[in-house]
Design a protein around this motif. Sequence first.
Motif, PDB file in Angstrom:
ATOM      1  N   ALA A 199       0.905  -1.129   0.207  1.00  0.00           N
ATOM      2  CA  ALA A 199      -0.351  -0.316  -0.184  1.00  0.00           C
ATOM      3  C   ALA A 199       1.342   1.895  -0.081  1.00  0.00           C
ATOM      4  O   ALA A 199       0.254   2.369  -0.476  1.00  0.00           O
ATOM      5  CB  ALA A 199      -0.770  -0.206   1.143  1.00  0.00           C
ATOM      6  N   GLU A 200       1.735   1.382   0.613  1.00  0.00           N
ATOM      7  CA  GLU A 200       2.546   2.209   0.462  1.00  0.00           C
ATOM      8  C   GLU A 200       3.561   2.451  -0.093  1.00  0.00           C
ATOM      9  O   GLU A 200       3.524   3.410  -0.324  1.00  0.00           O
ATOM     10  CB  GLU A 200       4.087   2.544   1.993  1.00  0.00           C
ATOM     11  N   ALA A 201       3.783   1.550  -1.093  1.00  0.00           N
ATOM     12  CA  ALA A 201       5.124   1.829  -2.611  1.00  0.00           C
ATOM     13  C   ALA A 201       3.953   2.068  -3.705  1.00  0.00           C
ATOM     14  O   ALA A 201       4.306   2.834  -3.828  1.00  0.00           O
ATOM     15  CB  ALA A 201       5.505   0.104  -2.769  1.00  0.00           C
ATOM     16  N   SER A 202       2.403   1.875  -3.120  1.00  0.00           N
ATOM     17  CA  SER A 202       1.136   2.341  -4.694  1.00  0.00           C
ATOM     18  C   SER A 202       0.912   3.726  -4.199  1.00  0.00           C
ATOM     19  O   SER A 202       0.898   3.875  -5.046  1.00  0.00           O
ATOM     20  CB  SER A 202      -0.063   1.509  -4.689  1.00  0.00           C
ATOM     21  N   ILE A 203       0.659   4.218  -2.430  1.00  0.00           N
ATOM     22  CA  ILE A 203       0.501   5.372  -2.419  1.00  0.00           C
ATOM     23  C   ILE A 203       1.533   6.076  -3.032  1.00  0.00           C
ATOM     24  O   ILE A 203       1.874   7.808  -3.283  1.00  0.00           O
ATOM     25  CB  ILE A 203       0.737   5.723  -1.216  1.00  0.00           C
ATOM     26  N   THR A 204       2.857   5.793  -3.178  1.00  0.00           N
ATOM     27  CA  THR A 204       3.686   7.166  -3.254  1.00  0.00           C
ATOM     28  C   THR A 204       4.653   6.671  -4.987  1.00  0.00           C
ATOM     29  O   THR A 204       4.872   7.619  -4.986  1.00  0.00           O
ATOM     30  CB  THR A 204       5.168   6.522  -2.674  1.00  0.00           C
ATOM     31  N   GLY A 205       3.433   5.770  -5.643  1.00  0.00           N
ATOM     32  CA  GLY A 205       4.222   6.109  -7.049  1.00  0.00           C
ATOM     33  C   GLY A 205       4.546   5.060  -7.554  1.00  0.00           C
ATOM     34  O   GLY A 205       4.713   4.523  -8.651  1.00  0.00           O
ATOM     35  N   MET A 206       4.982   4.076  -6.982  1.00  0.00           N
ATOM     36  CA  MET A 206       5.469   3.149  -6.879  1.00  0.00           C
ATOM     37  C   MET A 206       5.290   2.121  -7.726  1.00  0.00           C
ATOM     38  O   MET A 206       3.874   1.444  -7.922  1.00  0.00           O
ATOM     39  CB  MET A 206       6.751   2.282  -5.765  1.00  0.00           C
ATOM     40  N   ASN A 207       5.901   1.079  -9.222  1.00  0.00           N
ATOM     41  CA  ASN A 207       4.327   0.527  -9.464  1.00  0.00           C
ATOM     42  C   ASN A 207       5.147  -0.866  -9.667  1.00  0.00           C
ATOM     43  O   ASN A 207       6.136  -0.970  -8.908  1.00  0.00           O
ATOM     44  CB  ASN A 207       4.208   0.381 -11.738  1.00  0.00           C
TER      45      ASN A 207
END
Length: 139
Positions: A99-107
């Motif tokens: 979730a944190e990766a997704s929120i920060t824009g990491m694909n």
Amino acid sequence: MIIELDMSSDTPIYVQLRNQIVKGIGKGEIQSGEKLPTVRQLAADAGVNTMTVNKTYQILKNEGYIRTDRRLGAFVSENINMDAEFRDKLESELELLSAEASITGMNREDFLKLCDEVYSKMKSSPIQISTKITERSNI
């Protein structure tokens, strides 16, 4: 193995110790069956209270990473297995990281590549455990 403690971190010292020891086991820096420093020795080297190290060892024992013998001390467990409770914990932590990766824009592909890179560092060549403690500063 060198254990790094950040005395200014919000993460409690016993949690930092626990995490460092688990990482050491995972990377193969501490081998199955290997004796850990005594509570007093690790506390003295780290400059922390013996109760802090004792709490760390109790948590590691409850989680199955170490076994203890009143006469001989603490040792890395020889059979560390994934049970349903561990799998649930792992899934929950991975969900949060995802979730944190997704929120920060990491694909997805970059996230999975990073997971693969980190996981590939586990079970590297064995190194004997050392109780040297370093303190990280936030400068």
